[in-house]
Design a protein around this motif. Structure first.
Motif, short mmCIF file in Angstrom:
data_model
loop_
_atom_site.label_atom_id
_atom_site.label_comp_id
_atom_site.label_asym_id
_atom_site.label_seq_id
_atom_site.Cartn_x
_atom_site.Cartn_y
_atom_site.Cartn_z
N UNK A 69 0.84 -1.21 0.00
CA UNK A 69 0.00 0.00 0.00
C UNK A 69 0.87 1.25 0.00
N UNK A 70 1.90 1.27 0.81
CA UNK A 70 2.80 2.43 0.85
C UNK A 70 3.52 2.62 -0.49
N UNK A 71 3.91 1.53 -1.12
CA UNK A 71 4.55 1.63 -2.43
C UNK A 71 3.58 2.21 -3.44
N UNK A 72 2.34 1.73 -3.44
CA UNK A 72 1.33 2.27 -4.36
C UNK A 72 1.10 3.77 -4.12
N UNK A 73 1.02 4.16 -2.86
CA UNK A 73 0.84 5.59 -2.55
C UNK A 73 2.03 6.41 -3.04
N UNK A 74 3.22 5.89 -2.86
CA UNK A 74 4.42 6.59 -3.32
C UNK A 74 4.49 6.69 -4.83
N UNK B 29 1.95 9.27 -5.99
CA UNK B 29 2.45 10.63 -5.71
C UNK B 29 3.53 11.03 -6.71
N UNK B 30 4.40 10.10 -7.07
CA UNK B 30 5.44 10.38 -8.05
C UNK B 30 4.84 10.67 -9.42
N UNK B 31 3.81 9.89 -9.81
CA UNK B 31 3.14 10.13 -11.10
C UNK B 31 2.49 11.51 -11.12
N UNK B 32 1.82 11.86 -10.03
CA UNK B 32 1.16 13.17 -9.98
C UNK B 32 2.18 14.30 -10.01
#
Length: 57
Positions: free
Chosen positions: A41-46, A49-52
């Motif tokens: 989940x933390x990897x997906x959130x990161x 955020x990087x894509x955005x």
């Protein structure tokens, strides 16, 4: 017949004590069943955020 694993790619990473504690805290606060699920989940959130940030969003 063998069942295909949900997560066939495995990675081994080293963490600092602080990072491990932060993951444990996140897992507890989010009521996530396993440390692996919390880390995914933390990897997906990161990654999101990087894509955005890349897209200027």
């Amino acid at each position: 017949m063998a069942r295909t694993p949900a997560y066939p790619v495995k990675k081994l990473i080293a963490l600092s004590e602080e990072q491990a504690a932060q993951i444990a805290d996140f897992r507890f606060e989010a009521r996530i069943n396993s440390e692996s699920d919390a880390m995914r989940r933390l990897i997906e959130l990161g990654l999101e955020a990087a894509r955005q940030q890349k897209d200027g969003g």
